[in-house]
Design an enzyme around this catalytic site. Structure first.
Site, short mmCIF file in Angstrom:
data_model
loop_
_atom_site.label_atom_id
_atom_site.label_comp_id
_atom_site.label_asym_id
_atom_site.label_seq_id
_atom_site.Cartn_x
_atom_site.Cartn_y
_atom_site.Cartn_z
N CYS A 35 6.21 1.47 -1.72
CA CYS A 35 4.89 1.93 -2.13
C CYS A 35 4.12 2.62 -1.00
O CYS A 35 3.11 3.28 -1.25
CB CYS A 35 4.08 0.77 -2.69
SG CYS A 35 4.84 -0.01 -4.13
N HIS A 77 -2.98 2.69 -1.92
CA HIS A 77 -1.91 2.48 -2.90
C HIS A 77 -2.50 1.74 -4.08
O HIS A 77 -3.22 0.76 -3.93
CB HIS A 77 -0.76 1.68 -2.26
CG HIS A 77 0.19 1.13 -3.27
ND1 HIS A 77 0.74 1.89 -4.27
CD2 HIS A 77 0.67 -0.14 -3.45
CE1 HIS A 77 1.52 1.13 -5.01
NE2 HIS A 77 1.49 -0.09 -4.54
N ASN A 102 0.69 0.75 -11.43
CA ASN A 102 1.23 0.91 -10.08
C ASN A 102 2.42 1.86 -10.16
O ASN A 102 3.46 1.51 -10.72
CB ASN A 102 1.65 -0.46 -9.54
CG ASN A 102 2.27 -0.41 -8.16
OD1 ASN A 102 2.72 0.64 -7.70
ND2 ASN A 102 2.32 -1.55 -7.49
#
Length: 336
Positions: free
Chosen positions: A117, A250, A280
């Site tokens: 990520c 993020h 996400n």
């Protein structure tokens, strides 16, 4: 030997999301969850899920093609293509090579980068360093992941979190006295705790690789470790936290985003909350969220924006960038 030194800037930004939208109610029909349960824990309402035959390279190329078109650069001048991803199924050729082929970029250096990520932030920093060192003048950087291929759709603690997508930027050397548009990166990891997030294979005879994470451990690490990294990135860029126009972390979890940004102290900045609509999206989440902010006119061109990536490893990277102008932002969504 002469070292060529140059500043860097983001010329354009774009993103791509699949057309299929999966709501919390849709998930509740298949797994023991509810809209209230998901929203209260991670803040997510919907996520985009790629079609079965839609690959990581497909999504990456869609975002990249628009970013290149918006930048107005000749593909022959692109000397570097980096794709940040942790969900490419094939080992060779790289997703970056496939993107270069589709966009008819004739002879770039190509490679994939896996920092999970945090991958886009790592890739952007790597491209900037290559330009500053004179190895390239123009680079294409893509963050893309198809997490839906690696989810246990019966595990409500993980399957509700993720979505699929891609984001891309074109980065170039600055011209003349133009100020640097990509600040110094502050990056690192805590590998001793790397087992908190995994996507591990067990060999051809074993079960398929599935995403796993120790959610509470990751949550504690994020809330105790990331704000100092973000503030250090501002210091290195010589930008006061109070002067930030936006903070794009993020997009892991709405509670993490809001707590960490409060810890950073950027009270006057726009905070990206694309996780609510997109989930996400791993390495795609930062460019995707930034692209949407600029597309909606919420962040003016050249304004300082803090980017903060973090994920498996436990890896992190932060940098301050000058936002590209709104005229050079575009999204693309599939119609299939």
């Amino acid at each position: 030997m002469t070292r060529i030194s140059s500043g860097t800037r983001i010329l354009s930004i774009s993103h791509y999301q699949p057309s299929r939208v999966l709501s919390n109610d849709d998930l509740a029909a298949a797994v023991d969850t509810s809209d209230e349960w998901v929203r209260s824990r991670v803040g997510i309402a919907t996520r985009h899920i790629a079609a079965e035959d839609e690959s990581v390279a497909d999504m990456a190329a869609s975002a990249a093609a628009k970013a290149v078109a918006l930048a107005g650069v000749d593909t022959a001048d692109i000397g570097l293509v980096i794709v940040a991803t942790s969900t490419a199924v094939d080992r060779m050729p790289s997703v970056a090579a496939r993107v270069a082929r589709r966009l008819e970029i004739p002879s770039p250096a190509v490679f994939d980068l896996n920092a999970a990520c945090a991958g886009f932030s790592y890739a952007l920093a790597t491209a900037a360093l290559a330009i500053q060192g004179g190895s390239s003048r123009i680079a294409l950087v893509v963050g893309v992941d198809k997490m839906s291929d690696f989810l246990d759709w019966q595990d409500r603690s993980t399957c509700v979190i993720f979505g699929d997508g891609a984001g891309a930027v074109v980065v170039s050397a600055t011209e003349g006295a133009e100020p640097d548009g990509v600040g110094p990166v502050v990056w690192g990891s805590r590998p001793q705790n790397g087992s908190a997030i995994t996507l591990e294979t067990t060999g051809p005879a074993g079960p398929p690789a599935l995403f796993r994470q120790e959610g509470h451990a990751v949550y504690r690490w994020a809330l105790t470790s990331l704000a100092p990294v973000a503030r250090q990135a501002c210091e290195r860029a010589e930008v006061a936290v109070s002067d930030l126009a936006a903070v794009v972390t993020h997009q892991a979890n709405l509670r993490i985003i809001e707590t960490v940004t409060k810890q950073i102290g950027a009270s006057g900045a726009i905070i990206a909350r694309d996780v609510v609509d997109s989930g996400n999206t791993s390495a795609a989440s930062i460019p995707l969220a930034l692209s949407k902010l600029v597309e909606r006119g919420e962040v003016p061109g050249a304004a300082p924006v803090l980017l903060l990536g973090f994920g498996a490893g436990l890896s992190y990277a932060a940098q301050v960038v000058a936002c590209p102008p709104a005229a050079q932002v575009h999204s693309r969504r599939s119609t299939t």
